[in-house]
Design an enzyme around this catalytic site. Structure first.
Site, PDB file in Angstrom:
ATOM      1  N   THR A   1     -39.879 -22.023  24.873  1.00 59.71           N
ATOM      2  CA  THR A   1     -39.696 -20.576  24.838  1.00 59.71           C
ATOM      3  C   THR A   1     -38.316 -20.224  24.293  1.00 59.71           C
ATOM      4  OG1 THR A   1     -38.673 -20.253  27.037  1.00 59.71           O
ATOM      5  CG2 THR A   1     -41.090 -20.471  26.944  1.00 59.71           C
TER       6      THR A   1
ATOM      7  N   ASP B   1     -37.554 -13.666  27.516  1.00 59.02           N
ATOM      8  CA  ASP B   1     -36.227 -13.204  27.887  1.00 59.02           C
ATOM      9  C   ASP B   1     -36.091 -13.463  29.383  1.00 59.02           C
ATOM     10  OD1 ASP B   1     -33.941 -11.863  28.635  1.00 59.02           O
ATOM     11  OD2 ASP B   1     -34.398 -10.029  27.525  1.00 59.02           O
TER      12      ASP B   1
ATOM     13  N   ASN C   1     -33.105 -23.976  30.891  1.00 58.11           N
ATOM     14  CA  ASN C   1     -31.962 -24.249  30.030  1.00 58.11           C
ATOM     15  C   ASN C   1     -31.318 -23.000  29.448  1.00 58.11           C
ATOM     16  OD1 ASN C   1     -30.325 -25.921  27.991  1.00 58.11           O
ATOM     17  ND2 ASN C   1     -31.636 -24.693  26.649  1.00 58.11           N
TER      18      ASN C   1
ATOM     19  N   SER D   1     -27.038 -27.048  34.225  1.00 58.08           N
ATOM     20  CA  SER D   1     -25.826 -26.402  34.697  1.00 58.08           C
ATOM     21  C   SER D   1     -24.714 -26.738  33.717  1.00 58.08           C
ATOM     22  CB  SER D   1     -25.500 -26.867  36.121  1.00 58.08           C
ATOM     23  OG  SER D   1     -24.301 -26.301  36.599  1.00 58.08           O
TER      24      SER D   1
ATOM     25  N   TYR E   1     -18.722 -17.037  34.024  1.00 53.96           N
ATOM     26  CA  TYR E   1     -19.639 -18.125  33.665  1.00 53.96           C
ATOM     27  C   TYR E   1     -19.675 -19.177  34.767  1.00 53.96           C
ATOM     28  CZ  TYR E   1     -21.324 -22.307  31.221  1.00 53.96           C
ATOM     29  OH  TYR E   1     -22.005 -23.448  30.867  1.00 53.96           O
TER      30      TYR E   1
ATOM     31  N   LYS F   1     -22.749 -20.755  37.267  1.00 57.79           N
ATOM     32  CA  LYS F   1     -23.087 -22.174  37.353  1.00 57.79           C
ATOM     33  C   LYS F   1     -22.897 -22.709  38.772  1.00 57.79           C
ATOM     34  CE  LYS F   1     -24.460 -22.658  33.176  1.00 57.79           C
ATOM     35  NZ  LYS F   1     -25.924 -22.825  32.943  1.00 57.79           N
TER      36      LYS F   1
ATOM     37  N   THR G   1     -23.305 -27.464  20.362  1.00 53.85           N
ATOM     38  CA  THR G   1     -24.626 -26.876  20.566  1.00 53.85           C
ATOM     39  C   THR G   1     -24.757 -25.459  20.027  1.00 53.85           C
ATOM     40  OG1 THR G   1     -24.009 -25.923  22.695  1.00 53.85           O
ATOM     41  CG2 THR G   1     -24.876 -28.172  22.705  1.00 53.85           C
TER      42      THR G   1
END
Length: 309
Positions: free
Chosen positions: A35, A59, A86, A137, A151, A155, A186
């Site tokens: 997705t 979403d 993810n 994570s 952020y 996590k 990434t």
């Protein structure tokens, strides 16, 4: 866990670890429900490997859409063996600089999204007698750093939620693994980042320096994306799996430093901690492992503890 090919659901599949995972899984002949917010970004994956690919728009800030996609994926592929949560991004800059909307969006994406996903897939995993949830994570989930406070909050939040969830669903044969990657190329600090509005008050501070490096793309990365993806698949399909999985030498080093410092601080407070007990002054010390409200003692969370398939 069923014999190969297994069926996987992977969110945030358009870039980074999510895309690398889907590529690895298809190459191994697995069935994958991938997705992304824009599923057109997944179109070129259809020619990869020998596996089966099903895609959908998702979403993760929309709980109803999460449930619908999970239902559709399970119906289309027959079952869900491994669910990889993810999807996420980084808000970079000092916490005071962030707008209210930026804070809320970061939390909805990185924290409440994974919570809603887990709640949506659990009925399927329970009904089939097992499975695994993998929550991506970060090494930031174990050690805070300036410039990523919001952020890191998300996590640390998912770490607490999924550690607790692991104890709740263990009896159903459902395992949980929290993946803690280090730096890897990434696109995470590319299009998948969001910056706060710089404030003169923070000029020259560690938070401002990190924001500038993220903006300029000058953050060094140590991790190999394909090796990380292969490691996640190997662990998820092996006979046992850890509660936490650190990936990358920088993740190992950072998490170790953080845990060592926290343990040292705790030991320094031992006498003060015991002095606040109801029986303080009696000279007694705890003689049994701590047991939480669900009766799960610390042995379950000891380093290297393994969980059911």
């Amino acid at each position: 866990m069923t014999a190969s090919p297994r069926t996987w659901l992977v969110t945030g599949s358009s870039t980074g670890i999510g895309r690398a995972l889907v590529t690895e899984l298809l190459a191994r002949g697995e069935s994958v429900a991938a997705t992304a917010r824009d599923p057109r970004a997944l179109a070129d994956l259809r020619a990869s490997g020998t596996g089966t690919l099903w895609t959908a728009r998702l979403d993760v800030t929309d709980p109803e859409q999460i449930r619908q996609v999970v239902d559709d994926a399970a119906r289309a592929l027959g079952r869900l063996d491994v669910v990889v949560s993810n999807a996420g991004y980084a808000l970079v800059g000092a916490a005071e600089e962030a707008s209210g909307e930026q804070v809320d969006r970061q939390i909805r994406t990185n924290l409440t999204g994974p919570i809603h996903l887990a709640r949506a897939v659990l009925p399927y995993l329970r009904a089939q007698g097992g499975g695994r949830i993998i929550q991506v994570s970060s090494m930031a989930g174990q050690r805070g750093s300036p410039g990523t406070a919001v952020y890191c909050a998300t996590k640390w939040g998912v770490e607490g939620f999924f550690e607790s969830l692991a104890a709740e669903v263990k009896g159903f044969g459902i395992g949980v693994t929290i993946v803690e990657p280090g730096t890897v190329s990434t696109g995470f600090f590319g299009r998948s980042k969001e910056l706060t509005t710089a404030s003169p008050a923070y000029a020259g501070t560690p938070a401002a320096i990190l924001r500038r490096r993220a903006q300029d793309g000058r953050l060094p990365c140590r991790g190999d994306l394909s090796r990380m993806a292969a490691a996640v698949v190997d662990v998820a399909t092996g006979p046992t799996a850890p509660l936490r999985l650190a990936l990358g030498s920088d993740a190992y080093a950072s998490i170790r430093r953080g845990l060592t410092a926290r343990l040292a601080d705790l030991e320094d407070q031992r006498e003060l901690a015991f002095s606040t007990d109801l029986n303080a002054g009696g000279g007694s010390t705890p003689s049994t492992p701590h047991r939480g409200p669900e009766g799960n003692d610390d042995a379950y969370h000891r380093p290297g503890a393994r969980q059911p398939r």
